[in-house]
Write a protein that holds these residues in place. Structure first.
Motif, short mmCIF file in Angstrom:
data_model
loop_
_atom_site.label_atom_id
_atom_site.label_comp_id
_atom_site.label_asym_id
_atom_site.label_seq_id
_atom_site.Cartn_x
_atom_site.Cartn_y
_atom_site.Cartn_z
N CYS A 113 1.21 -6.08 -5.40
CA CYS A 113 0.28 -4.87 -4.51
C CYS A 113 -1.65 -4.86 -5.14
O CYS A 113 -1.46 -4.40 -6.06
CB CYS A 113 0.56 -3.62 -4.85
N SER A 136 8.16 -9.12 -0.77
CA SER A 136 7.51 -8.45 -1.84
C SER A 136 4.99 -9.23 -1.24
O SER A 136 4.92 -8.14 -0.84
CB SER A 136 7.48 -8.02 -2.86
N VAL A 143 4.50 -1.30 -8.00
CA VAL A 143 2.99 -0.81 -7.83
C VAL A 143 2.17 -0.63 -8.21
O VAL A 143 0.70 -0.55 -7.73
CB VAL A 143 3.68 -0.41 -6.13
N ASP A 189 -2.24 1.24 -0.83
CA ASP A 189 -0.74 -0.19 -0.52
C ASP A 189 -0.46 -1.24 0.70
O ASP A 189 0.77 -1.75 0.51
CB ASP A 189 0.30 0.97 -1.29
N PHE A 190 -0.81 -0.28 1.46
CA PHE A 190 -0.16 -1.54 3.19
C PHE A 190 -1.45 -1.54 3.61
O PHE A 190 -2.36 -0.27 4.83
CB PHE A 190 0.59 -0.59 3.10
N TYR A 244 2.27 -6.79 0.24
CA TYR A 244 1.14 -6.38 0.33
C TYR A 244 -0.28 -7.70 0.42
O TYR A 244 -0.99 -6.84 0.44
CB TYR A 244 1.78 -6.67 -1.70
#
Length: 1572
Positions: free
Chosen positions: A61, A101, A21, A217-218, A105
């Protein structure tokens, strides 16, 4: 050679994933440059590793503005690669990991719409469901982690588009029946996990969108967030599957978690369904599993249920009190599981609801209807049985008024009973203990005076009672109650005088039971007085004595607490309590200790209770130290005078036991995954606080002291006792200490050394105990510790110890060898801290807070010197261990088992930093010709390590790949495949290196991937052979007799039928010839010639191993040496192939595989041309088969570079495509698979230079069409049917002779076998050309004359049905299916009816994406439902049922109405005219039967439920029971199946029917009686 734990790789992978990340977007291009050139789809292992590394390293990310330098560089390209290689199973899971993934992200930034159907097709085929054609498996397992599937699905859902929701709904509908308990299998765990993961990640997403603090991050864009309607739809989609899975006997935890997650977002949808299940199963006597499963489901949703209107389910709390009451019968001594679940149910709910009488609340509060109902329910009496079951939790939650009533009831029960003390008495005492713990003041006031009076009275009745071994049960009973009720904390002070009197009289009683109860009382008194603990564990911090007008408890149900405002009430021992403990210790401990003399020394820690209050001996000495020293002397005395008193010794062991608590257990709490932020229930938080408090107390004793050392040595002495029960108990405690203090084992070194030098026969038990100690603890055995000095001392002693023939010692010695081999990793010798690590450390120190390094400068300055010193010591210890072991084995006086063990130790000590010394090399060379086969095996492995340690490093040179093609970098094409810039890599007969100059050119690349996908930024190749350094010149001559002896041993048969190609022998000789080149060739050549001439299996295998190694080892030889080598090898290989046998065919295949693996095909052209030279020239079919097999193996190694060979080979094979021998046909089909597997086309890529599938089928399809016509004509005449009035086959082109037909049948066998193998093995699958074979396969699969033909045709249908077909080929597949559905042969039509549902299932999402395709398939099925042949109609009905079950049919209600009308088709009256009778048979009955079959399909489509429309269907089919056959038989079979599948829940299902309909159903299912 590098030894590491099996978990090491996964640990590294997890570390990289966790760090990923933080990888910057700018690193994307660098990562792609490194790994993209390796993406060659023809090497599964290589591309699998590459995609795995991409999954680990690619930054996903990244910020939206960094997309151009991030995922946009590769996303479209990777999806294209995956679509092209849609049948690749080796790397599919890793690719899915990448997509999951990036979906997680980059939610809302990627358009998944074009890819959704294909993704769901992939998901469905990985579930390994039992959907097969003719019960045959595909033979290819696709695996995708449910984690990745669930993440991607949840992230693809959005409110703006219906596509993802639509396909998810269709997927879950198709899976629903597989969640039913009756349909369990290997697929069940994965389905359950999918359900849990989907629910979990969906709740996580809702949390991130609505409750989580916005973070980098999200992030979910507003346009992509899920609406309330979307949440409702998701929960509704999963609800039917969860409903079916609730009663599964396996994996109830997954289902419970799924229920919990979904209930957190939509309790109004999930909780009613769960409660209905519980209520319906509550009174079932025959299915207790349903009750327990339902209770576990309600427990899972309990938190959201009791919260009521606060969580959108206001009626939830109204169910709690009734359920607690009605489930009390679940406490059943005859059903332990049901009782346990009932206890859990009561504990769980009572923990969340204060038990306070709120029936008067309406006088003070404005209550809702539901709150009023709950308040009324709280006035109900709580039964005694419930109090006895979960008394601890219940009492904590009780109001003072209820507690006092319960206490009186308990006291009256205790004083009026005298129970036996083993079972019922103990249970009652535990209940009393809980009362004292919750409210010690009231409990002790009631119990202690009564119990003390009673005990004193009973003691006075018999003045000699202290000496009696058996005393009155009443006294024991009262002692038992008293021993548990003294958990009163500070309240005990008021009763200590009376309690001490009781202890004085009972602690030393002769009756063991009474003495133990008194000891338990003393233990609990001291523990209660000294333990820091919370005084309450209520669900609310408000006192439950608060008036109802100020505190309405029902509004506190299930309410979470703020972790920063728990308001815990603590009990902390004060001076009064500590003084009392000191008094007890002086009174009861000191007299016991004074019986034994002891030498006492100061110790690190006193017995600290709280604050500065400590408890000591009367003279101020440390209590623990005194106890340990005393026990040490007691143990010594016991071992001297009475070692057989094992019971006393075990008491000592138990007292010395070191308890290291684990504070890392998973929290068993039902978290609020939706809101998170540690919004736990109060009792859970208090439990967690207590764990932290205990951890603080335990953490004080963190250093290893002299007292610990004494305990360790005492336990070691007992661990080698002559009594096994003592050894076992002591070893368990010893391993606990060693695990807690990792380096404490060093204390035992001298003791172990002493025992290992003893006579193992005379001191058998001691020696045996010592070996057990070396083997423990299991997770990190002492014998494998990472300590070179310990190894140097210990390992030689083990093998020098005196041998014993006792089986236990032999077994333990074998275990030590196995343990070292399994658990001993490569330990560092050279300690080096790289400069970049030091630089990173200095940079880290610049961050705040800055550490002042000046204080450590002297350590830093001497750091390198310290590392060198440590490395030298490790090296000396390592070499010392090797020399000691070698000295022992060279003396030749070791027992044969110990000799073999020594060799194993030497093997496991291999190290990449330090080479084996010449002594060891010489020893193992001699050991390789030892008479013992085990020694030879070990020696062969060590020789491999020696070769690797001494392998020369071959130089590489960077080259420009474009200079060979005259294509400039700017002009180079970037697409995968054969291009102008990489054609120089291909095998070319015109440019083969046939001179030394050509051999020396830097144009040979040995790996299989370089150049296919793209060129690496830096391309390095091996320098010319003439410029490579070689050790051949330094080689001394080998002893011919030793070589002869070696070959003799290597060619011996070890175990008939089990011997295999030995990889270690191959590696040994490969490295030998790589290092010494052709110097050894003259020595081995005569032996090879002799071995291949013999037909013995072991001789052939030995020759294959050595020849393979020579070919591989000649990689860097100069041209003259290689040319000479092949002049020698080609005749040898010719002889070997001529003498090949069935047992050695695999060995010679491995010889070719390993010999030219990762070798440029141009560099081994001698072998390829030899194998290409008329491979079918041998008159013996087996030898010809072997040649073809070896050829196919050889050309598949560098597959995409062998286009020229493929073109030559296909031309050679054309005349043989109808070969009469089956074994040769099978090998030809394998060759075709290899030849055509490179016909893979990227959207922007070039077509292969090799043979094309399309062209090949253009040549053979006309023959197959004639074969189809020929067989069709024969089939029609044989079946005597008239399909749609077509009977004239005069215009068909058919074969004139039987020979022509047989030849084409043999061609079909080869081609069908090729297609079958191709679709299973290669990366792409269903080509449109393959579906051209569907009609012929359907016609031939029923062949009764030719079993091989039938089997091959069936296998072809299996792969066509069960393999994914890409979207652009679906129309071709549907057309092929339509052709068969209209085939005049009814057997072919029946086959296609079986084929169709399988094909639809494995391509459902793709077909569902286009409405027209679904309608076309529906028309095909309905046409088959009206087929003239009853068997076809029956098969079509099954298809229709399956499609309805999966809800594939677009308008089921419209179809149902049509079928009802069709079922009412009027039958024509009988006439004398035969033709009219036939018309009735083929017309009206057929249509009516079709309608009935369709209606029955609707019934069969619902095996576990009863939709509203189903009763009406029974009404529709009832009048047709007297119709002509086969209509009545169809109806009765359907009704029989209906009763069978609905039997388990018939009590529920029958509610959907009226009384008349139930009577009708009974009439339909019960056969009429013919007797009066």
């Amino acid at each position: 050679m590098y030894r590491y734990f099996s978990t090491f790789e996964n640990t590294i992978f997890h570390l990289i994933r966790a760090s990923g990340v933080y990888f910057p977007a700018s690193a994307t291009q660098e990562i792609l440059d490194e790994f993209r050139p390796r993406l060659c789809p023809f090497n599964s292992s290589n591309i699998s590793n590459t995609v795995q590394y991409l999954e680990l390293f690619l930054p996903c990310c990244v910020k939206p503005e960094e997309a151009d330098i991030g995922y946009k560089l590769w996303f479209d390209e990777f999806m294209t690669l995956w679509d092209v290689c849609h049948n690749a199973c080796a790397w599919e899971n890793h690719m899915m990991g990448i997509m999951a993934s990036i979906a997680q992200y980059q939610m809302g930034n990627i358009d998944w719409e074009p890819y959704i159907p294909n993704m769901f097709v992939r998901f469905q085929r990985t579930l390994q469901l039992p959907v097969t054609f003719k019960q045959r498996q595909l033979g290819k397992q696709h695996k995708i982690d449910t984690y990745a599937m669930a993440v991607w699905i949840v992230c693809a859902l959005n409110s703006k588009s219906d596509t993802a929701f639509f396909h998810l709904e269709k997927l879950m509908q198709s899976l629903e029946s597989y969640y039913h308990p009756a349909n369990t299998g290997r697929w069940t765990p994965k389905l359950r996990e999918l359900l849990r993961q989907l629910s979990y990640f969906f709740v996580q997403r809702i949390h991130a969108e609505r409750y989580k603090t916005t973070s980098w991050d999200f992030y979910v864009p507003d346009h992509y967030k899920l609406s309330d309607e979307s949440i409702d739809r998701f929960v509704t989609i999963l609800k039917p599957c969860i409903e079916q899975a609730m009663f599964s006997r396996m994996g109830s935890q997954d289902t419970s978690l799924a229920l919990q997650y979904l209930a957190s977002v939509r309790p109004n949808i999930i909780i009613p369904m769960t409660l209905d299940k519980l209520y319906s199963s509550m009174y079932s006597l025959t299915e207790p599993h349903k009750l327990t499963s339902s209770m576990m489901g309600v427990i899972a949703v309990g938190r959201y249920m009791v919260q009521g209107s606060r969580n959108n389910f206001p009626e939830g709390p109204t169910h709690v009190i009734p359920l607690l009451t009605e489930l009390l019968p679940g406490i059943d001594p005859n059903d332990i599981r049901k009782s346990y679940v009932t206890f859990n149910f009561i504990v769980h709910f009572v923990n969340m609801i204060p038990l306070i009488n709120s029936s008067e609340a309406f006088n003070y509060h404005d209550l809702t209807e539901e709150e009023h109902t709950v308040c009324e329910a709280t006035a109900e009496t709580i039964s005694e049985s419930a109090l006895g079951s979960v008394v601890g939790v219940v009492l904590h939650q009780c109001s003072p008024e209820i507690f006092k009533n319960a206490l009186k009831m308990m006291f009256n029960f205790v004083i009026n009973k005298v129970m036996e003390v083993q079972v019922s008495g103990k249970m009652l005492a535990v209940c009393c203990h809980c009362f004292a713990k919750v409210n010690p003041k009231e409990t002790l006031k009631l119990f202690i005076p009564y119990l003390c009076d009673t005990i004193e009275q009973l003691l006075c009745e018999n003045p000699n009672i202290e000496k009696e071994e058996h005393i009155d049960d009443e006294l024991l009973y009262n002692l038992l109650i008293l021993s548990e009720v003294v958990h009163g904390r500070s309240e005990l002070i008021n009763y200590m005088d009376r309690l001490m009197d009781i202890l004085d009289k009972t602690l030393h009683m002769a009756c063991v039971s009474a003495s133990q109860l008194a000891s338990r009382m003393l233990e609990l008194v001291m523990s209660s007085l000294t333990s820091i603990q919370p005084t309450e564990v209520r669900s609310s911090p408000v006192e439950y004595s608060t008036p109802i007008k100020d505190f309405l408890s029902v509004r506190e149900w299930g309410k979470p607490q703020d972790i920063n405002d728990l308001k815990i009430s603590w009990y902390v021992p004060q001076k009064t309590e500590v003084d009392m403990v000191q008094k007890l210790l002086n009174k009861f401990l000191v007299p016991e200790l004074e019986r034994v003399e002891s030498v006492l020394e100061p110790w690190a820690f006193n017995l600290q209770v709280s604050g500065s209050n400590t408890v000591t001996m009367p003279d101020g000495r440390n209590v623990r130290k005194v106890i340990v020293d005393t026990l040490h002397r007691v143990q010594k005395k016991l071992l001297e005078d009475n070692e057989g008193d094992t019971q006393s010794i075990k008491y000592i062991i138990n007292i010395l036991s070191f308890t290291g608590k684990s504070f890392h257990m998973a929290k068993k709490l039902l978290e609020d995954r939706l809101h998170q932020k540690k919004l736990h229930l109060r009792h859970v938080l208090i439990d967690r606080v207590m764990l932290q408090q205990e951890f603080r107390i335990e953490s004080r004793n963190c250093s290893f002291t002299e007292t610990h050392k004494k305990i360790l040595l005492d336990l070691f002495e007992l661990s080698v006792s002559r009594y096994s029960e003592v050894r076992i108990a002591a070893q368990a405690r010893l391993f606990g200490i060693i695990s807690y203090f990792p380096y404490s084992y060093s204390v035992l070194t001298e003791k172990i050394k002493e025992i290992l030098q003893l006579d193992s026969e005379k001191h058998h038990e001691k020696f045996k105990g010592c070996l057990y100690i070396l083997l423990g603890p299991k997770s990190a055995p002492i014998v494998t510790r990472h300590d070179w000095e310990f190894i140097r001392e210990m390992w030689p002693l083990i093998i020098k110890s005196m041998p014993s023939e006792k089986p236990s010692i032999i077994s333990l010695m074998s275990s030590i060898t196995d343990t070292i081999h399994k658990y001993f990793p490569t330990i560092a010798i050279k300690l080096i801290i790289p400069e970049n690590v030091l630089k990173a450390a200095y940079n880290l120190n610049k961050n705040s807070p800055v550490c002042n390094l000046s204080q450590f400068q002297h350590v830093i300055d001497k750091g390198e010197e310290y590392l060198i010193s440590k490395s030298d010591k490790k090296k000396q210890a390592y070499e010392g261990a090797l020399n000691s072991l070698l000295d022992a084995v060279e003396k030749g006086n070791l027992h044969w088992r110990y000799n073999s063990m020594t060799l194993s130790f030497l093997r496991d000590l291999v190290h990449f930093d330090i080479k084996y010394n010449p002594r060891i090399v010489k020893f193992f060379l001699e050991a390789s010709i030892n008479e013992s086969i085990s020694i030879r095996k070990t020696a062969m492995r060590v020789l491999v390590f020696i070769m690797i340690q001494n392998k020369p490093k071959f130089k590489k040179i960077e080259i420009d790949p474009f200079k060979f093609s005259n294509v400039k970098l700017s002009q180079s094409e970037s697409r995968p495949g054969i291009r102008d810039d990489n054609k120089w890599l291909l095998y070319n007969n015109k440019t083969l290196p046939k001179t030394s100059d050509e051999w020396e050119k830097l144009r040979f690349i040995h790996d299989q991937y370089t150049g296919y996908y793209t060129w690496p930024k830096k391309l390095e190749v091996y320098d010319s052979p003439s410029r490579q350094e070689t050790a051949a010149k330094r080689m001394n001559n080998l002893n011919d007799s030793n070589v002869e002896k070696l070959i003799k041993y290597l060619s011996l048969e070890e175990k008939k039928g089990h011997d295999q190609f030995n990889a270690y022998r191959f590696l040994t000789f490969k490295n030998l010839f790589k290092i010494f080149e052709d110097k050894l060739l003259p020595i081995f050549t005569p032996h090879l010639k002799r071995l291949v001439q013999e037909k013995q299996e072991s001789n052939q295998r030995c020759a294959a191993e050595i020849i393979s190694a020579i070919i591989r080892g000649s990689k860097h030889w100069e041209y003259d040496k290689v040319e000479n080598l092949w002049k020698i090898l080609i005749p040898i290989l010719e002889t070997a192939i001529s003498n090949i046998c069935n047992e050695t065919q695999t060995d010679w295949a491995l010889c070719i595989t390993m010999g030219i693996e990762s070798r440029d095909p141009n560099r081994c052209h001698w072998l390829l041309e030899f194998l290409l030279d008329d491979p079918l020239k041998d008159p013996t079919s087996f030898v010809a088969c072997s040649r073809l097999h070896l050829l196919s193996i050889a050309i598949s190694q560098q597959s995409w570079r062998n286009s020229e060979i493929y073109n030559r080979l296909i031309e050679y094979l054309r005349p043989h495509l109808s070969h009469p021998f089956q074994n040769i046909r099978e090998k030809i089909s394998s060759c075709l698979t290899i030849i055509f597997c490179k016909d893979i086309i990227f959207p922007d890529g070039n077509k292969t230079d090799g043979p094309r599938i399309e062209q090949f089928f253009e040549e053979i399809l006309p023959k197959f069409n004639i074969l189809y016509n020929t067989n069709l004509a024969k089939s029609i005449s044989g079946e005597h049917n008239n399909f749609n009035g077509i009977s004239d086959n005069s215009n068909m082109v058919v074969f004139e002779s039987e020979e022509e037909k047989e030849a084409v049948i043999r061609l079909f066998k080869i081609v069908a076998k090729f297609v079958t193998t191709n679709m299973v093995r290669v990366n792409f699958s269903g080509r449109p050309e393959f579906f051209d074979l569907l009609s012929l396969a359907a016609l031939l699969q029923n062949s009764e004359i030719d079993e091989e033909l039938s089997n091959i045709a069936t296998n072809l249908l299996v792969v066509l049905a069960q393999t994914m077909t890409v979207e652009k080929y679906i129309p071709c597949a549907i057309d092929a299916i339509k052709k068969v559905a209209k085939c005049p042969s009814w057997s072919a039509r029946a086959v296609i009816a079986d084929f169709l549902p399988i094909f639809i299932f494995y391509n459902m999402a793709t077909i569902n994406a286009q409405k027209a395709w679904g309608l076309e398939i529906q028309r095909i099925v309905l046409d088959l439902l009206e087929d003239v042949q009853p068997e076809v109609r029956m098969s079509a009905a099954k298809v229709l049922s399956g499609l309805l079950h999966c809800q594939f049919i677009l308008e089921p209600s419209e179809l149902l109405n049509k079928l009802k009308l069709k079922a009412k088709t009027k039958l024509r009256h009988k006439t004398q005219n035969i033709n009219q009778k036939e018309n009735v048979s083929n017309g009206s009955i057929r249509f009516r039967h079709a309608g009935i079959l369709g209606l029955c399909a609707f019934v069969n489509a619902h095996p576990y439920d009863v939709p509203d429309f189903l009763p009406d269907i029974f009404e529709q089919i009832r009048p047709h029971l007297n119709d002509p056959q086969p209509i009545p038989a169809t109806i009765r079979k359907t009704l029989g199946d209906f009763k069978r599948t609905h039997h388990d829940n018939w009590e529920k299902h029958k509610l959907k029917f009226t009384e008349e309909e139930l009577s009708l159903l009974s009439d339909l299912t019960v056969p009429p009686s013919y007797y009066v």
